[in-house]
Design a protein around this motif. Structure first.
Motif, PDB file in Angstrom:
ATOM      1  N   ILE A   1     -25.102  45.057 -16.165  1.00  0.00           N
ATOM      2  CA  ILE A   1     -25.249  44.210 -17.404  1.00  0.00           C
ATOM      3  C   ILE A   1     -24.064  44.769 -18.233  1.00  0.00           C
ATOM      4  O   ILE A   1     -23.886  46.086 -18.570  1.00  0.00           O
TER       5      ILE A   1
ATOM      6  N   TRP B   1     -21.746  45.228 -22.012  1.00  0.00           N
ATOM      7  CA  TRP B   1     -22.307  45.783 -23.315  1.00  0.00           C
ATOM      8  C   TRP B   1     -22.748  44.622 -24.240  1.00  0.00           C
ATOM      9  O   TRP B   1     -23.361  44.769 -25.000  1.00  0.00           O
TER      10      TRP B   1
ATOM     11  N   HIS C   1     -24.155  42.052 -23.310  1.00  0.00           N
ATOM     12  CA  HIS C   1     -25.710  41.634 -22.976  1.00  0.00           C
ATOM     13  C   HIS C   1     -26.685  42.753 -23.500  1.00  0.00           C
ATOM     14  O   HIS C   1     -27.485  42.463 -24.136  1.00  0.00           O
ATOM     15  N   THR C   2     -26.301  43.860 -23.350  1.00  0.00           N
ATOM     16  CA  THR C   2     -27.045  45.231 -23.648  1.00  0.00           C
ATOM     17  C   THR C   2     -27.380  45.254 -25.223  1.00  0.00           C
ATOM     18  O   THR C   2     -28.378  45.321 -25.622  1.00  0.00           O
TER      19      THR C   2
ATOM     20  N   SER D   1     -29.213  42.453 -26.619  1.00  0.00           N
ATOM     21  CA  SER D   1     -30.706  42.614 -26.184  1.00  0.00           C
ATOM     22  C   SER D   1     -31.398  43.597 -27.059  1.00  0.00           C
ATOM     23  O   SER D   1     -32.458  43.200 -27.585  1.00  0.00           O
ATOM     24  N   VAL D   2     -30.759  44.625 -27.520  1.00  0.00           N
ATOM     25  CA  VAL D   2     -31.352  45.670 -28.169  1.00  0.00           C
ATOM     26  C   VAL D   2     -31.562  45.371 -29.434  1.00  0.00           C
ATOM     27  O   VAL D   2     -32.637  45.242 -30.169  1.00  0.00           O
TER      28      VAL D   2
ATOM     29  N   GLY E   1     -35.581  40.561 -21.647  1.00  0.00           N
ATOM     30  CA  GLY E   1     -35.166  41.562 -20.155  1.00  0.00           C
ATOM     31  C   GLY E   1     -35.488  40.816 -18.802  1.00  0.00           C
ATOM     32  O   GLY E   1     -35.111  41.539 -18.049  1.00  0.00           O
TER      33      GLY E   1
ATOM     34  N   ALA F   1     -32.282  44.705 -17.590  1.00  0.00           N
ATOM     35  CA  ALA F   1     -32.488  44.447 -18.920  1.00  0.00           C
ATOM     36  C   ALA F   1     -33.644  44.674 -19.530  1.00  0.00           C
ATOM     37  O   ALA F   1     -33.372  44.702 -20.959  1.00  0.00           O
TER      38      ALA F   1
ATOM     39  N   PRO G   1     -33.350  47.892 -22.151  1.00  0.00           N
ATOM     40  CA  PRO G   1     -32.815  47.851 -23.482  1.00  0.00           C
ATOM     41  C   PRO G   1     -33.563  47.040 -24.206  1.00  0.00           C
ATOM     42  O   PRO G   1     -33.851  47.501 -25.529  1.00  0.00           O
TER      43      PRO G   1
END
Length: 252
Positions: free
Chosen positions: A3, A5, A7-8, A11-12, A152, A158, A161
């Motif tokens: 994953i 950064w 995407h992460t 997502s968060v 996720g 995923a 996060p």
């Protein structure tokens, strides 16, 4: 697949902001119920609903591991896109002044009056307080669960996060609720909904493309381009909707 950064991080942020909006709306009702009928049963109802939602997330997360990833991406992406566009449409109409902004103070007053209609809770166990807070927490929390799972489910690893973003939002709202003991009326809820609508629409589009075996340029970094595109279109729609509304009003 690792994953990135891009995407992460998105997502968060998407999970945090979406959960923050839902938690603020739930907090308003919980505060109204607790202030009129007492806090014991109200908080127990809220905590029970949160426990049920956590079990649902754990169960769904396990089930999803047995479904082919491409199917998950296509189905969940479609649902997430529709969900995000619904949020974005309402946020655009609110920003254009076509529908009223959500008023947490008014919602608090309405729910307080409703609780007073049923009398005040003087017993140790108040079924009405428990049911009211359990219901609103489950109602708003179900949307949070859907968003967390949808964000996720598209990539291995995923879900964590996305879950962390939702948990962070919950802790922030709980802390503010304990400190302030009043509705979070100054939270720019429509702005958050505008941003969340953009983020969810971008994620939904990305997952649909992944499910259809489309090769996105720059892989996960394409999410940022999708976010920018949806944001630009949405910002252009606000004055357009406002001007069309004014034109219709002047003609009538």
């Amino acid at each position: 697949m690792d994953i990135s950064w891009a995407h992460t991080g998105t997502s968060v942020i998407a999970s945090f902001l979406a959960s923050l909006v839902e938690c603020v709306e739930a907090l308003t009702v919980v505060l109204a119920v607790g202030s009129v009928r007492g806090w014991r049963s109200a908080l127990i109802g809220c905590a029970t609903a949160i426990a049920v939602l956590l079990v649902i997330i754990a169960a769904l997360g396990t089930v999803l591991t047995h479904i082919p990833l491409r199917i998950i991406q296509l189905v969940v992406g479609t649902l997430l896109l529709l969900f995000g566009l619904r949020w974005l449409r309402k946020a655009i109409l609110r920003s254009a002044g076509l529908i009223p902004l959500h008023d947490e103070q008014a919602a608090f007053a309405k729910n307080t009056e409703l609780m007073r209609y049923f009398g005040t809770g003087h017993t140790t166990w108040d079924k009405i307080a428990f049911a009211a807070t359990f219901h609103i927490t489950m109602l708003e929390g179900t949307e949070v669960v859907f968003i967390v799972i949808a964000i996720g489910a598209g990539r291995t690893g995923a879900l964590l996060p996305a879950s962390l973003g939702a948990v962070a939002a919950l802790l922030v709202v709980i802390a503010l609720g304990f400190i302030l003991h009043r509705p979070l009326a100054r939270v720019p809820e429509n702005t958050f909904k505008f941003i969340v609508g953009v983020l969810l629409s971008a994620f939904g589009t990305f997952w649909v493309g992944e499910g259809m075996h489309l090769a996105w340029p720059a892989a996960d970094w394409s999410i940022l381009a999708l976010i920018a595109s949806y944001l630009a279109i949405a910002l252009l729609m606000v004055p357009l909707c406002r001007s069309r509304s004014q034109a219709v009003t002047s003609n009538t």
